[in-house]
Design a protein around this motif. Structure first.
Motif, short mmCIF file in Angstrom:
data_model
loop_
_atom_site.label_atom_id
_atom_site.label_comp_id
_atom_site.label_asym_id
_atom_site.label_seq_id
_atom_site.Cartn_x
_atom_site.Cartn_y
_atom_site.Cartn_z
N GLY A 246 0.81 -1.20 0.00
CA GLY A 246 0.00 0.00 0.00
C GLY A 246 0.84 1.25 0.00
O GLY A 246 1.94 1.30 -0.54
N THR A 250 -0.35 6.42 5.31
CA THR A 250 -1.46 5.52 5.60
C THR A 250 -2.83 6.21 5.50
O THR A 250 -3.86 5.53 5.57
N SER A 251 -2.84 7.53 5.32
CA SER A 251 -4.12 8.20 5.09
C SER A 251 -4.63 7.94 3.67
O SER A 251 -5.79 8.20 3.37
N ARG A 252 -3.75 7.43 2.80
CA ARG A 252 -4.14 7.08 1.44
C ARG A 252 -4.50 5.60 1.40
O ARG A 252 -3.68 4.74 1.70
N ALA A 253 -5.71 5.30 1.01
CA ALA A 253 -6.18 3.92 1.03
C ALA A 253 -5.92 3.24 -0.31
O ALA A 253 -5.95 3.89 -1.37
N ALA A 255 -7.64 1.00 -3.02
CA ALA A 255 -9.08 1.10 -3.27
C ALA A 255 -9.43 0.69 -4.70
O ALA A 255 -8.57 0.56 -5.57
N TYR A 257 -12.07 2.12 -7.73
CA TYR A 257 -12.91 3.28 -8.05
C TYR A 257 -13.01 3.44 -9.56
O TYR A 257 -12.14 2.96 -10.30
N PRO A 263 -9.88 8.38 -5.69
CA PRO A 263 -9.91 7.15 -4.87
C PRO A 263 -10.87 7.25 -3.69
O PRO A 263 -11.48 6.25 -3.30
N GLU A 264 -11.01 8.46 -3.13
CA GLU A 264 -11.87 8.62 -1.96
C GLU A 264 -13.33 8.29 -2.27
O GLU A 264 -14.12 7.99 -1.37
N SER A 268 -12.78 1.30 -0.31
CA SER A 268 -11.50 1.04 0.33
C SER A 268 -11.27 -0.46 0.47
O SER A 268 -12.19 -1.22 0.79
N VAL A 270 -8.72 -1.41 2.50
CA VAL A 270 -7.97 -1.47 3.76
C VAL A 270 -8.82 -2.21 4.77
O VAL A 270 -9.78 -1.67 5.33
N LYS A 271 -8.50 -3.47 4.98
CA LYS A 271 -9.31 -4.33 5.85
C LYS A 271 -8.60 -5.67 6.03
O LYS A 271 -7.48 -5.86 5.57
#
Length: 937
Positions: A246, A250-253, A255, A257, A263-264, A268, A270-271
């Protein structure tokens, strides 16, 4: 080093104990909660065995190392025929064709790598799903029984559950596609994956990349279904960190899209993902040098410890080198003590309680090495044996329990202890390493010797012997910076507050912690301290946890002279003897030169050839810099036997190499060093300033040594002639000290290395005797800025101390001892953060604080040359100066009040404090007392 030399050091230290021991401040690191991460844990070590103490209540974890467990094995590191390319590389550099020179050097000049496995064959087998049942890429594949893992993991899947793992892993997850996405091309943004991936969506391959290139794969709209869609990724990790990394931010996921969207606005990823290991035997990856390895883990699983505890405290007492954990539980007070004994070569752990029969636990050994096994040895002992994958080294560890009352049962590779009054555990370790050419040793011997030495000894006797041996090195020096309101705070809280508060005593503790770490990782008779001392928990540690010789190894040993730890130099000097032998071969093969050469890294096997990349790996001054430590040891001890038998022969052969290597620059006519670089900045060049400072200083020291010894008059004459021809330090257009032969410094460059200031520190090629050059060096440091990685901050403390700007030096101290989360600084356990952990910042920082209080690199022994306003009160005992002097001194309200000098060998001591100067003709063994005006009392 000769036995007479080290006996001399010990005698001097013992004499010093008389006046230093009585007023040692009680420095401790302490905390109110157990360690969570490795960099929270507390380090102990006896020079050979190191351990990290987590101090959990229900489960205690002791991760341990043995200094000679490395990857690799004896081999030829040199590139045969390299010298044939030397002339052309130099010609290209003289013509300004740096890129072409680096390309040629990459092909013809870099050292050889170890053998590699068949990657193509293994990759083909993994693609053919060898080891898997069914095809995990398919949407319909049943993964209900798979485990889960956190995705992404920027620092590698090793940090989220796959510790020490390399190989092939399948990862699967799903995402729900909104109705508006149907028929649209989507972006699958995964950023970096280590190392190769085959990425499928709903059973169709959408991307394959090998390397760390960011992954942004297009998912054709025809593949997307309304509702649940399946992503399956086969990750092939060859070596080091693995998995879906990644974004570092870490604020950038990561993803999914629609193309053209942000991307937002996507889904996401991130899991927790499902994962299945396909294969853990990737082909061996070729390496330039070997890596230091973790050995094993000891787990203490306590029974009936599920209730909440009170009065929890874990600490490390620097004065005794004993860590402890204490707490109360169900009305019982528990105490654990841990130390690494040098006399008995074991990690010792004692468990007690103030109520009889309260100690019940299982003790287990484990190892991150795949090829390891734990079994019962006898009725009191279990044994861990291991071998390093792809290497030649094997290890053995034994864990023996001595139980008072209670019951001990050994079964299934663990020690089960019930209702004991007291338990003492002895943990030993050894390998088959003998030297860099011989691995025919028996790993069991070190364990057997340790266990034999413990027979018929009580815990009290073992502990007393440990403390006595350790304090022989620790006690000769003491330091106090008065009192602070933060002294009663836990160490983690003091780190948080230090930068914004007045807590000078914490800086004094940091000095003693640096001394503690060096004693614990570099005892006489061991290997020298590496990039992490002797502490490492990773199979692929940062930079191999090797010996980086373009500053980091040297910085480890900066405290030895001034902070009264001369005996700790022995492992470094012994290693230099091995490096000189291998380096003489490298000098011939790569440069067709005599003498010995060392490039920017080495390892357990004493590799001396250039490694990694030609733009920074071809740096020729390692032997020259290490030779400075030999001369410095003589300067501090005045030991002529050492100078004659050990130091000068190594120094001379390092100088011999440069006599052959230096070449006339066609533009200036100066003798210059090329090919080389200014670590690790600016690429391959002709004539970096740092090289010339090191070579000039080496020649000067060899000349002085040969005169003292009455030897080598002809060679001395050669050095004297060459010295005058070496390219001098130069001041550039910006008022800066030039880093290179040409005036091409970039004033916006804030590179962490400040190599061209070597002549300011640790050298003395530039001092205030040449004020214009000193000001130019200071201007260079101003341009570089204050920010830096941990070791870089430590170096800057020393620079500002030499510039006699104590407040700026103290500013750097506060940056060094600040939370590591903000970049270079200190972890919870005060380990230095590059980040990640490198121990050199601890040692460089300790030496830098000492440089603020005492300097002796010129003709003067100078008191308080860079005392900051933050340290108004203080007392130091046992601080050493060149010339063989040991000093005790006090100051109050920023002013020197008393001074006591003892002379180890006699001679003139030229003292300076501010504008006051005095000279004392000392006699060996005599003590001289003065007041703050340098007047004799």
């Amino acid at each position: 080093m000769s036995s007479s030399t080290w006996m001399y050091v010990v005698v001097i230290n013992c004499l010093t104990i008389i006046h230093a021991d009585a007023q040692q401040p009680g420095y401790q690191l302490w905390y109110t909660k157990p360690a969570v991460k490795w960099t929270d844990a507390l380090p102990i070590g006896n020079g050979r065995i190191g351990a990290m103490i987590y101090a959990g209540v229900e489960k205690d974890h002791i991760q341990f190392n043995e200094e000679t467990l490395w990857t690799g094995g004896p081999r030829d590191y040199n590139h045969k025929g390299a010298a044939s390319a030397l002339g052309e590389i130099r010609k290209l550099l003289f013509e300004g064709k740096q890129e072409a020179a680096e390309k040629l050097a990459t092909e013809k000049f870099m050292g050889s790598q170890s053998g590699a496995g068949d990657r193509d064959k293994w990759t083909a087998e993994m693609k053919a799903l060898k080891g898997m049942q069914g095809n995990p890429a398919l949407e319909s594949y049943d993964d209900k029984e798979w485990k889960t893992i956190k995705v992404p993991s920027y620092e590698g899947w090793e940090t989220v559950g796959l510790s020490g793992f390399d190989g092939a892993v399948w990862l699967r997850t799903t995402f729900d596609a909104p109705e508006g996405w149907i028929g649209k091309d989507l972006v699958l943004d995964l950023n970096r994956i280590r190392d190769q991936d085959f990425t499928y969506v709903n059973g169709t391959l959408v991307g394959n990349t090998d390397g760390t290139t960011p992954r942004k794969y297009t998912i054709p709209g025809k593949l997307i279904k309304k509702g649940t869609n399946t992503i399956a990724i086969q990750v092939l990790n060859y070596f080091d960190k693995g998995g879906i990394a990644g974004y570092k931010d870490t604020s950038r996921a990561i993803a999914v899209y629609p193309e053209g969207d942000q991307p937002e606005k996507g889904v996401s990823l991130v899991k927790e993902w499902k994962y299945k290991i396909q294969n853990d035997e990737p082909p061996v990856v070729s390496q330039f040098q070997a890596s230091y390895q973790p050995f094993g883990d000891l787990y203490l699983n306590f029974k009936n410890h599920t209730a909440s505890v009170t009065n929890y405290k874990r600490k490390l007492d620097l004065s005794t080198a004993i860590a402890s954990t204490s707490y109360a539980l169900n009305g019982v007070n528990y105490l654990r003590e841990y130390f690494a004994s040098q006399p008995n070569q074991a990690v010792v752990i004692r468990l007690t309680a103030d109520k009889k029969g309260s100690i019940s636990l299982d003790a287990l050994l484990a190892s991150p090495h795949k090829y390891s096994v734990v079994k019962k040895l006898n009725e009191t002992t279990i044994l861990l044996s291991l071998s390093v994958r792809g290497g030649v080294l094997k290890g053995q560890s034994q864990l023996k329990a001595v139980v008072t009352k209670g019951k001990l049962l050994v079964s299934q590779g663990k020690l089960s202890i019930s209702n004991a009054d007291e338990v003492v555990l002895y943990l030993t370790a050894g390998t088959n390493f003998i030297n860099d050419k011989n691995v025919a040793g028996n790993p069991a011997i070190a364990c057997l010797n340790a266990i034999t030495s413990l027979q018929n000894k009580t815990y009290a006797q073992v502990k007393a012997a440990h403390v006595k041996e350790y304090q022989k090195y620790y006690n000769p020096f003491s330091i106090s910076f008065g009192k602070s309101e933060h002294e009663n705070l836990p160490t983690d809280e003091r780190i948080e507050k230090f930068a914004g508060s007045s807590d000078a005593p914490f800086a004094a503790l940091y000095v003693q912690y640096g001394r503690y770490l060096l004693i614990s990782s570099s005892r006489p008779g061991t290997q020298p301290a590496n990039l992490q001392g002797i502490w490492n928990d990773l199979l692929t540690p940062p930079w191999g946890s090797k010996y980086t010789t373009n500053i980091n190894l040297e910085m480890n040993y900066w405290p030895t002279g001034i902070l009264n730890l001369g005996a700790m130099n022995e492992p470094l000097f012994k290693k230099m003897q091995g490096l000189a032998k291998n380096g003489a071969v490298t000098a011939k093969v790569h440069y067709n030169a005599n003498g010995w050469v060392l490039h920017h890294n080495t390892d357990l096997w004493n590799g001396t050839a250039p490694i990694n990349a030609s733009n920074h790996g071809i740096w020729v001054s390692g032997a020259g810099w290490l030779s400075q430590h030999l001369w410095e040891h003589y300067q501090f001890t005045q030991d002529r036997i050492f100078l004659k038998n050990e130091a000068y022969p190594l120094m001379k052969q390092a100088a011999v190499f440069f006599v052959d290597f230096l070449i006339k620059d066609p533009k200036t006519g100066w003798l210059i060093s090329t090919p080389s670089n200014s670590p690790e900045n600016g690429g391959l060049v002709a004539g970096p300033t740092m090289d010339h400072q090191i070579i000039r200083t080496l020649f000067k020291n060899c000349i002085a040594a040969s005169e003292l010894l009455g030897a080598d008059a002809e060679f001395r004459k050669i050095l004297q002639e060459k010295m005058t021809l070496i390219a001098p330090n130069q001041i550039g257009n910006y008022g800066q000290l030039q880093e290179w032969l040409e005036d091409k410094d970039d004033t916006t460059n804030v590179h962490r290395h400040v190599s061209h200031l070597w002549g300011v520190h640790p050298g003395n090629d530039i001092t205030w005797d040449t004020p214009d050059m000193m000001r130019a060096a200071r201007q260079s440091l101003i341009y570089r800025g204050d920010a830096g990685t941990g070791w870089s901050l430590a170096w800057k403390i020393n620079f500002w101390a030499r510039f006699k700007d104590g407040d700026h030096a103290m500013k750097m101290v506060k940056m060094l001892i600040s939370p590591a989360e903000k970049g270079g600084g200190a972890y919870v356990n005060l380990f230095d953060a590059h980040p990640p952990f490198q121990i050199d910042g601890n040692f460089g920082g300790a030496a830098g604080i000492a440089e603020m209080l005492l300097q002796s690199h010129t003709q003067f022994v100078e008191l308080l040359p860079a005392l900051p306003a933050d340290i108004t009160e203080g007392e130091v005992k046992g601080m050493c100066a060149r010339g063989g002097f040991e000093l005790n001194f006090k100051w109050s309200k920023g002013v020197l009040t008393t001074l006591e000098i003892s002379s180890k060998t006699g001679g003139v001591c030229l003292l300076r404090y501010g504008n006051k100067i005095t000279s004392i003709a000392t006699q060996k063994g005599e003590i001289y007392k003065l007041n703050g005006d340098l007047e004799r009392l």
